[in-house]
Design an enzyme around this catalytic site. Sequence first.
Site, PDB file in Angstrom:
ATOM      1  N   VAL A 137     -11.786   6.666   4.856  1.00 39.28           N
ATOM      2  CA  VAL A 137     -10.542   7.537   5.369  1.00 39.28           C
ATOM      3  C   VAL A 137     -10.377   8.796   4.712  1.00 39.28           C
ATOM      4  O   VAL A 137      -9.759   9.601   5.385  1.00 39.28           O
ATOM      5  CB  VAL A 137      -9.554   6.397   5.344  1.00 39.28           C
ATOM      6  CG1 VAL A 137      -9.399   5.323   6.114  1.00 39.28           C
ATOM      7  CG2 VAL A 137      -9.070   6.248   3.861  1.00 39.28           C
TER       8      VAL A 137
ATOM      9  N   ALA B 212       1.267   8.795  -7.940  1.00 34.45           N
ATOM     10  CA  ALA B 212       1.538  10.060  -7.139  1.00 34.45           C
ATOM     11  C   ALA B 212       0.886   9.573  -5.661  1.00 34.45           C
ATOM     12  O   ALA B 212       1.823  10.368  -4.724  1.00 34.45           O
ATOM     13  CB  ALA B 212       0.724  11.044  -7.826  1.00 34.45           C
TER      14      ALA B 212
ATOM     15  N   ARG C 276     -10.574  -7.010   3.879  1.00 36.01           N
ATOM     16  CA  ARG C 276     -10.381  -7.624   2.504  1.00 36.01           C
ATOM     17  C   ARG C 276      -8.851  -7.603   2.005  1.00 36.01           C
ATOM     18  O   ARG C 276      -8.011  -6.747   2.496  1.00 36.01           O
ATOM     19  CB  ARG C 276     -11.291  -6.965   1.488  1.00 36.01           C
ATOM     20  CG  ARG C 276     -12.591  -7.236   1.663  1.00 36.01           C
ATOM     21  CD  ARG C 276     -13.483  -7.015   0.222  1.00 36.01           C
ATOM     22  NE  ARG C 276     -13.354  -5.697  -0.082  1.00 36.01           N
ATOM     23  CZ  ARG C 276     -12.714  -5.212  -1.305  1.00 36.01           C
ATOM     24  NH1 ARG C 276     -12.321  -5.929  -2.199  1.00 36.01           N
ATOM     25  NH2 ARG C 276     -12.951  -3.777  -1.762  1.00 36.01           N
TER      26      ARG C 276
ATOM     27  N   TYR D  18      -2.304   7.094  -9.153  1.00 38.99           N
ATOM     28  CA  TYR D  18      -1.998   5.952  -8.132  1.00 38.99           C
ATOM     29  C   TYR D  18      -0.606   6.192  -7.454  1.00 38.99           C
ATOM     30  O   TYR D  18      -0.185   6.265  -6.495  1.00 38.99           O
ATOM     31  CB  TYR D  18      -2.262   4.557  -8.651  1.00 38.99           C
ATOM     32  CG  TYR D  18      -1.994   3.518  -7.674  1.00 38.99           C
ATOM     33  CD1 TYR D  18      -3.065   3.236  -6.772  1.00 38.99           C
ATOM     34  CD2 TYR D  18      -0.781   2.802  -7.735  1.00 38.99           C
ATOM     35  CE1 TYR D  18      -2.740   1.936  -6.009  1.00 38.99           C
ATOM     36  CE2 TYR D  18      -0.473   1.575  -7.028  1.00 38.99           C
ATOM     37  CZ  TYR D  18      -1.863   1.421  -6.176  1.00 38.99           C
ATOM     38  OH  TYR D  18      -1.360   0.114  -5.016  1.00 38.99           O
TER      39      TYR D  18
ATOM     40  N   GLY E  97      -8.920  -0.353   5.784  1.00 43.84           N
ATOM     41  CA  GLY E  97      -9.145  -1.626   4.661  1.00 43.84           C
ATOM     42  C   GLY E  97      -8.916  -3.010   5.366  1.00 43.84           C
ATOM     43  O   GLY E  97      -8.155  -3.800   4.457  1.00 43.84           O
TER      44      GLY E  97
ATOM     45  N   LYS F 149       0.910   7.053  -4.099  1.00 42.45           N
ATOM     46  CA  LYS F 149       1.707   6.208  -3.328  1.00 42.45           C
ATOM     47  C   LYS F 149       3.097   6.757  -2.920  1.00 42.45           C
ATOM     48  O   LYS F 149       3.761   6.392  -1.942  1.00 42.45           O
ATOM     49  CB  LYS F 149       1.997   4.651  -4.251  1.00 42.45           C
ATOM     50  CG  LYS F 149       0.775   3.968  -4.357  1.00 42.45           C
ATOM     51  CD  LYS F 149       0.386   3.383  -2.808  1.00 42.45           C
ATOM     52  CE  LYS F 149      -1.228   2.892  -2.895  1.00 42.45           C
ATOM     53  NZ  LYS F 149      -1.539   2.590  -1.533  1.00 42.45           N
TER      54      LYS F 149
END
Length: 248
Positions: free
Chosen positions: A65, A158, A16, A156, A13, A160
């Site tokens: 990914v 979980a 951006r 999100y 990533g 992270k």
Amino acid sequence: MYNFESQHVVVTGGTRGIGAGITESFLKAGATVIATYAGNDEAAHVFKEKHSLYGEKLILKKFNVANTSDVENFFSEYEKSFPSLEILVNNAGIRKDNIIASMSENEWDGVIDTNLKGTYNMTRFAVLAMMKNRYGRIINMSSVGGKLGLPGQANYAASKAGQIALSLSVSKEVAKRNITINNICPGFIETELLKDLPEDQIKEYKSQVPMKRFGKVEEVAHAVLFFATKEASYITGTTLDIAGGLNA
Ligand code: NAP
């Protein structure tokens, strides 16, 4: 301030948002950067053009990914093109917010697959490459959301928190090979990831941040480069919040 001359960095990533800031910082510090992205060719093209002065030192690769065979192909090509891999930044990530009762399987799987499985996929192959040289630096872009657990972000949060747990485990596996793996937990950072938030929610979030503002990508990139230095050799399995005081 930093010198990464002759080092190779993969930033997922990396075209951006925060990833673009990280790629730029490594380029300025003399590294060769392989910046990856998922599908936004236009943004990738604009990014490459903007940094044309770096020539062959900036290479872009498009793949998912979360897709194991994509990642395997990327690393097998990588081995043929580059002599070594010193640094991996697992930065690619997405959000698909919803309250748990309404969260679809698609929203759950999509976020876990990109953010957590993507980190697993990339780390697994990177560790194999790094073990050959008995050296490596891996930095995961987690989030304070993984520790605070904001409402509407079960998937999100979980993913992270999972990155942090993954790093703790892997740090112990690879410590003897001089490979470190650490996490950065940004708070709210000004990127397109937050562009769908309504104005009143942005105001509300800003009011919760002790510094009363969102962070800038450069403020995150600076910490990534610190973790990536040779000198950060005794720091592994740790997590650093960059959140203007909104620490978990
Ligand atoms: P962003 O501006 O939306 O950029 C995301 C980048 O990830 C893009 O380059 C995108 O590629 C790439 N990507 C997304 N899904 C991918 C996939 N499946 N395979 C490969 N690449 C993929 O996001 P950002 O705000 O910079 O966030 C970067 C990281 O920081 C994320 O992990 C995010 O969770 C974390 N973070 C952000 C904030 C924040 O406030 N912004 C706060 C805490 C943590 P394309 O360009 O092709 O779409």
